[in-house]
Each structure stands twice: as C-alpha cells, then as structure tokens.
Write a protein that holds these residues in place. Structure first.
Motif, PDB file in Angstrom:
ATOM      1  N   LEU A   1      25.380  -1.790  74.583  1.00 13.17           N
ATOM      2  CA  LEU A   1      25.083  -1.176  73.285  1.00 13.17           C
ATOM      3  C   LEU A   1      23.579  -1.084  73.038  1.00 13.17           C
ATOM      4  O   LEU A   1      23.115  -0.201  72.319  1.00 13.17           O
ATOM      5  N   ALA A   2      22.818  -1.989  73.630  1.00 18.52           N
ATOM      6  CA  ALA A   2      21.361  -1.944  73.468  1.00 18.52           C
ATOM      7  C   ALA A   2      20.727  -0.879  74.354  1.00 18.52           C
ATOM      8  O   ALA A   2      19.658  -0.341  74.022  1.00 18.52           O
ATOM      9  N   ALA A   3      21.375  -0.561  75.465  1.00 17.50           N
ATOM     10  CA  ALA A   3      20.783   0.323  76.465  1.00 17.50           C
ATOM     11  C   ALA A   3      20.380   1.695  75.917  1.00 17.50           C
ATOM     12  O   ALA A   3      19.254   2.147  76.173  1.00 17.50           O
ATOM     13  N   PRO A   4      21.239   2.399  75.174  1.00 19.69           N
ATOM     14  CA  PRO A   4      20.819   3.717  74.677  1.00 19.69           C
ATOM     15  C   PRO A   4      19.603   3.673  73.771  1.00 19.69           C
ATOM     16  O   PRO A   4      18.810   4.622  73.744  1.00 19.69           O
ATOM     17  N   PHE A   5      19.431   2.584  73.025  1.00 20.52           N
ATOM     18  CA  PHE A   5      18.271   2.493  72.137  1.00 20.52           C
ATOM     19  C   PHE A   5      16.985   2.321  72.942  1.00 20.52           C
ATOM     20  O   PHE A   5      15.969   2.957  72.639  1.00 20.52           O
TER      21      PHE A   5
ATOM     22  N   ALA B   1      29.731   4.116  76.117  1.00 17.24           N
ATOM     23  CA  ALA B   1      28.493   4.079  76.900  1.00 17.24           C
ATOM     24  C   ALA B   1      28.731   3.626  78.344  1.00 17.24           C
ATOM     25  O   ALA B   1      27.832   3.739  79.172  1.00 17.24           O
ATOM     26  N   CYS B   2      29.933   3.127  78.634  1.00 16.00           N
ATOM     27  CA  CYS B   2      30.263   2.693  79.994  1.00 16.00           C
ATOM     28  C   CYS B   2      30.675   3.864  80.882  1.00 16.00           C
ATOM     29  O   CYS B   2      30.851   3.690  82.095  1.00 16.00           O
ATOM     30  N   THR B   3      30.852   5.054  80.295  1.00 17.67           N
ATOM     31  CA  THR B   3      31.295   6.223  81.067  1.00 17.67           C
ATOM     32  C   THR B   3      30.128   7.183  81.256  1.00 17.67           C
ATOM     33  O   THR B   3      29.651   7.768  80.284  1.00 17.67           O
TER      34      THR B   3
ATOM     35  N   GLN C   1      25.261  12.632  78.434  1.00 22.54           N
ATOM     36  CA  GLN C   1      26.449  12.932  77.637  1.00 22.54           C
ATOM     37  C   GLN C   1      26.768  11.793  76.666  1.00 22.54           C
ATOM     38  O   GLN C   1      27.222  12.025  75.545  1.00 22.54           O
ATOM     39  N   VAL C   2      26.516  10.566  77.087  1.00 24.92           N
ATOM     40  CA  VAL C   2      26.687   9.413  76.188  1.00 24.92           C
ATOM     41  C   VAL C   2      25.773   9.565  74.977  1.00 24.92           C
ATOM     42  O   VAL C   2      26.187   9.362  73.824  1.00 24.92           O
TER      43      VAL C   2
ATOM     44  N   PRO D   1      37.156  10.046  83.886  1.00 24.18           N
ATOM     45  CA  PRO D   1      36.303  11.089  84.472  1.00 24.18           C
ATOM     46  C   PRO D   1      34.942  11.130  83.772  1.00 24.18           C
ATOM     47  O   PRO D   1      34.797  10.613  82.660  1.00 24.18           O
ATOM     48  N   PRO D   2      33.948  11.750  84.420  1.00 23.08           N
ATOM     49  CA  PRO D   2      32.632  11.863  83.779  1.00 23.08           C
ATOM     50  C   PRO D   2      32.744  12.410  82.359  1.00 23.08           C
ATOM     51  O   PRO D   2      33.509  13.337  82.096  1.00 23.08           O
ATOM     52  N   LEU D   3      31.977  11.808  81.463  1.00 22.20           N
ATOM     53  CA  LEU D   3      32.047  12.162  80.048  1.00 22.20           C
ATOM     54  C   LEU D   3      31.519  13.576  79.816  1.00 22.20           C
ATOM     55  O   LEU D   3      30.488  13.965  80.370  1.00 22.20           O
TER      56      LEU D   3
END
Length: 330
Positions: free
Chosen positions: A146-150, A225-227, A232-233, A294-296
């Motif tokens: 959850l921290a990764a996108p920020f 966020a795991c996909t 796309q996430v 599949p890929p998001l």
C-alpha cells in the motif's frame, strides 16, 4: 475513460491544470471553491483519466488534493526518521525486499531503504498518537504494498509519507488492524455482491469451495496493487482515491467478470480430462486461473465497477461504503 490522441491528451492535461491552478478569490470562499474543484477533478478522472504521461506532475498534485494533504512538515518527518528502527523493523524488512519485486520501473525509482524509512516513520507517528486515536496502528501485512504507489508517484519521500499516513488512517484504517478486520469484511462483501451481480458464477465458485477469502485475499488486501502492471494500478488508484477505496471490492469482481468465460470453461475441461490426466486436471482447475489474475486493465475494470454499483441494493452498497473505516460494526 477516454483513450485519445496526443492532442486531446494535452487538452485534458490543460483542463486538469486549469482546475488545479484556479485562484481563490477570498478566504470565505475557499472551502466552497476547493469542494467544487474536487468535484470537477473526480468527474474528469472518471471520464478522461489523468494524462500523467503528458504531465507527470498531475497525479501527485491530484492525489494530495483528493487526500486533503496540506501540511507536509519536513521537521516532523525527519524527527521520526531520526529515531531509527521502530519496534517492528524486522517484520518490515521481511516484506519490503519483495515489494513489487518484478516491476523494474518501480525498483529503479523506489529503493528498499525508502520503503523501510517510510514504514518506520509511520509506526513512530502512531506510537506518539495512540492515546488520542480510537484505532492504533503499527506495521501489518500488506502495508508495504500500500505504501509503494505513494513512493513511486510522489516527488519526495516527505510527500509520500504524509499521503500514505492520511490514506491509511482515514480511508482504510480497518484494513491495517492486526486482525485485518476490514479486509475480511471486504471479502465477505465481495461474495455477497458477486451472488447478486452474477449468481451463476458465484454458484460455480461455491460448488468448487472457492470463496473470496481463498482467491481474492491479495487483491482486496492491497487494493489490487498486487496485480501488474503498475501504470494500470496507478490509474485504478486514481479512481479509488477519487470515489472511495470501498469500490476496490467491485473492481475485483470486475476482474473476475473479465475472465469469467475462462473460469467457467475450466469445469468442462475438468470433466473432459481429469479421468485420464491428473496434471491436466490441476492445470484446468479454476483455482489455478484465480491464483494469478490476468494483467490489470484499469479502464474496463473501472467501467464494469461503476456499472455494478447500480445493481446492488442500497443497504448493501451502504455497508460496502462503510466497511473500510467504520468501527461500530467490528
């Protein structure tokens, strides 16, 4: 969401910037102006999407507005960092090294020490605030993702930290309690929503003893966020930050519906091959398909999720809205 030419993307970026740069005429109008501007941003996110490739500054600026992050005190953040490892540092390090490990772009931009530092600081922040909060926070499973996108999106660790903290503490506090109460509640709601929007698929999965707890836990825990892929996430998170993280449950259902034919066909493959070939039986089982989505594809997922909202009874949708944060039902 529109998928458009470079000229129209540039025009969309200009429209976003026009809203973001709108001057405020007076202090008395400030609150109303901000609210109206935020409504416009939400509508544009849904219809157009954020053209971050044209203007990379748009997404971080918009996320800060959606999260209402105004105060980013460097002194406060540096004071937390100066304290060094928090009491659960070992637990943090057990997870951070594998965060989005297959995404080269993420690894090039976000080092593990940045993740560790942010999560350490978050634990220290809530160590200081625990007596004034209804809910306590420490590091729990999934918080690294959850921290990764920020950290990937924001131009500085400082801004990433305050956006992440606001997001966790206000948008989905029950998702990061030690029991993961909000996540488990979301998984139960996923089953209930799927039963309404696609009773055939729900019945088939139940016949195979596949509840959302079994196949959708990572997607609900991490808000998809795991996909991969990450771009796309981020587009999906634009939507979730604009309209509410509760919609992630419907986004997971949308992904199921996009692979519905393949999932349903696995039963026919099973009937055809399981007697003579045990390996083929394993290969064709629905759980194998559901173990790795599949890929998001953010645009179709968002489109389906918005449509699903209309199919849900009002009381169920209200419960869905409240499940990430409302303590009363714990």
């Amino acid at each position: 969401m529109a998928s458009s030419s470079p000229q129209s993307l540039a025009a969309t970026a200009h429209s976003f910037n026009k809203i973001l740069n709108q001057p405020r005429s007076s202090k008395s109008k400030r609150s109303g102006d901000v609210e109206e501007g935020t409504k416009k941003l939400r509508r544009m996110i849904l219809v157009e999407g954020i053209p971050s490739a044209v203007d990379p500054t748009l997404r971080p600026r918009i996320w800060k507005i959606l999260l209402r992050v105004d105060d980013v005190s460097a002194g406060t953040f540096l004071e937390y960092v100066a304290r060094g490892p928090c009491e659960v540092r070992e637990k943090i390090r057990n997870d951070t090294f594998r965060t989005l490990a297959t995404d080269r772009g993420f690894k090039e931009r976000v080092r593990e020490d940045m993740l560790v530092r942010l999560l350490d600081a978050f634990v220290w922040r809530n160590h200081d605030r625990q007596e004034t909060q209804q809910l306590g926070f420490t590091y729990v499973q999934g918080m690294n993702v959850l921290a990764a996108p920020f950290l990937y999106t924001m131009p500085s660790e400082l801004e990433a930290f305050f956006c992440f903290a606001k997001f966790i503490e206000e948008c989905c506090p029950l998702y990061v309690q030690p029991t993961l109460e909000g996540v488990h509640r979301g998984l139960k709601l996923l089953d209930r929503c799927l039963k309404i929007v696609d009773p055939e698929l729900f019945g088939y999965l139940r016949m195979k003893n596949l509840s959302a707890e079994i196949y959708a836990f990572p997607s609900v825990l991490t808000l998809c966020a795991c996909t991969p892929p990450l771009d796309q996430v981020l587009q999906l998170w634009d939507f979730l930050l604009a309209f509410g993280v509760h919609l992630n449950v419907l986004c997971v259902i949308a992904q199921l519906l996009l692979m519905r034919d393949e999932v349903m066909a696995s039963s026919r493959l099973h009937q055809q091959f399981c007697i003579c070939d045990h390996y083929t039986y394993l290969h064709s089982s629905p759980m194998r398909l559901l173990r790795t989505f599949p890929p998001l594809e953010a645009v179709p997922v968002i489109g389906i999720a918005v449509t699903l909202v209309r199919d849900l009874p009002a009381d169920l949708y209200d419960e869905l809205v409240r499940h990430p944060y409302e303590i009363n039902h714990m």
